[in-house]
Enzyme design. Sequence first.
Site, short mmCIF file in Angstrom:
data_model
loop_
_atom_site.label_atom_id
_atom_site.label_comp_id
_atom_site.label_asym_id
_atom_site.label_seq_id
_atom_site.Cartn_x
_atom_site.Cartn_y
_atom_site.Cartn_z
N ASP A 1 -18.62 49.93 -21.90
CA ASP A 1 -17.53 50.13 -22.85
C ASP A 1 -16.22 49.49 -22.39
O ASP A 1 -15.20 50.17 -22.16
CB ASP A 1 -17.31 51.64 -23.10
N GLU B 1 -21.21 51.02 -37.01
CA GLU B 1 -21.86 52.07 -36.23
C GLU B 1 -20.84 52.83 -35.38
O GLU B 1 -20.72 54.03 -35.50
CB GLU B 1 -22.93 51.44 -35.31
N GLU C 1 -6.93 41.65 -1.45
CA GLU C 1 -7.74 42.85 -1.24
C GLU C 1 -9.20 42.45 -1.10
O GLU C 1 -9.69 41.59 -1.84
CB GLU C 1 -7.58 43.82 -2.41
N GLU D 1 -11.61 44.04 -2.04
CA GLU D 1 -12.31 44.44 -3.27
C GLU D 1 -11.94 43.55 -4.46
O GLU D 1 -12.17 43.93 -5.61
CB GLU D 1 -12.08 45.92 -3.58
N ASP E 1 -10.68 45.97 4.43
CA ASP E 1 -9.63 46.42 3.50
C ASP E 1 -8.96 45.23 2.82
O ASP E 1 -8.76 45.22 1.62
CB ASP E 1 -8.61 47.25 4.28
O1 FUB Z 1 -20.86 54.84 -23.54
C1 FUB Z 1 -21.13 55.92 -24.41
C2 FUB Z 1 -21.18 55.44 -25.83
O2 FUB Z 1 -22.13 54.40 -25.96
C3 FUB Z 1 -19.90 54.82 -26.32
O3 FUB Z 1 -18.93 55.77 -26.66
C4 FUB Z 1 -20.41 54.03 -27.46
O4 FUB Z 1 -19.49 53.09 -27.93
C5 FUB Z 1 -21.64 53.42 -26.86
O5 FUB Z 1 -21.33 52.28 -26.10
#
Ligand code: FUB
Length: 458
Positions: free
Chosen positions: A40, A214, A333, A335, A448
């Site tokens: 996400d 969706e 860094e 990382e 580090d």
């Molecule tokens: O990552 C959890 C859920 O899956 C998200 O809220 C949606 O957008 C889907 O990616």
Amino acid sequence: MFRRSFAGLLCALALVALSAVTPSAAHADNPIVQTVYTADPAPLVYNGRVYLYTGHDEDNSTWFTMKEWRVYSSSDMVNWTDHGSPMSLTTFSWAKSDAWAGQVVARNGKFYWYVPVTNRATGRMAIGVGVATSPTGPFTDALGHPLAENGEIDPTVFIDDNGQAYLYWGNPNLWYVRLNTDMISYSGSVTQIPLTTSGFGTRTGDASRPTLYEEGPWVYKRNGLYYNVFAAKCCSEFIGYSTATGPTGPWTYRGTVMPTQGSSFTNHPGVIDFNGGSYFFYHNGALPGGGGFTRSVAVEKFTYNSDGTIPTITMTTGGAPQSGTLNPYVRQEAETIAWSSGVETERAADGGMNVGYLDNGDYIKVKGVAFGTGATSFSARVASAASGGRIELRLGSPTGTLAGTCTVPATGGWQTWTTVSCPVSGATGTRDLYLRFTGGSGYLFNIDWWQFAGTSMR
Ligand code: FUB
């Protein structure tokens, strides 16, 4: 940091298993993060850097088992600095579970992180807001209770040119509300956006969901046109988008941004402009062990068509081209990573991050390092509760030309730091740098930061 704890051991075992199957894909920069599973993506451009906010899929997940969010940042779109987890479910005392897809926006000198979580009291998904004075946090609960709650998910926030901010979210519906300038309250009522087929495309085979919309809306404005890019259809999802002449519609469906690809049945969009280019962030299941519940964020560069429409974008392992170079003559860094094999990051005792859990042969790739006329020495801040090891400085690949080797001693603790230095030769021009860690068996040492010195300090 807690290297001998049982939890740490379990974590290490899981990640050793992960690293054992990590390919030495020296050319690949997607997925962006190799040390944990991330999902996400929500990018934010701030002060010349891209801050990338993600969810965190737990190892071996069989559901969206997500307990925290994470932050990475980059100035060149390929070398990403891990800032750890500045916000988690525990930030919200009222949240029970489900640290799902959110977005951060900057306003009033603060950073507001809108996230969906399950409200313990009601058992429903609700939208919380974290707030911080730095893009890397730490974030605290701005309200102590949900900002909005209707059982739906995936908030995105957009601030229009006139200062009016809008919060959009929803699955299976799509909602918006006008945020006040404090960004933590709203005026007017929560309004449902009509999901019409002209607005959001036609879905077949699911009478309860006639449109393609969706979840995961990402709303922004470009050249006077409002865009809503979203996860479409289920499952597997693809990424579609709609446009409108105003922030509340009416929306017109415009087609596919990214087709269904990439071993994850969800996908999630994030779109920004940065340094004159346009970038599309998404997730897939491309890491070893990856899939629908073990996802990874990735990025592609794209160019809008002249009429403002978005071209169809395909997932790649190469990722976006580097925007600029990395300066090795300032402290970097450890990382900050374009690609890694076998390593982990962790919170250091000083509150920053360090790279650790290094085994013999593990490495970090740093891309496009501008050595100029040549580096003469290398220094690194290191710690080892074991017997240390070596940092090999290799150019072009993990087995490429050896430009120097630094010996790391035992320091008596994983957070007991010392600085080591070694001579460097042959590091000229702009090269991909590989820090390759070698030594005996078991964990070798932590690192580090690092820095080169040279005759031409750019
Ligand atoms: O990552 C959890 C859920 O899956 C998200 O809220 C949606 O957008 C889907 O990616």
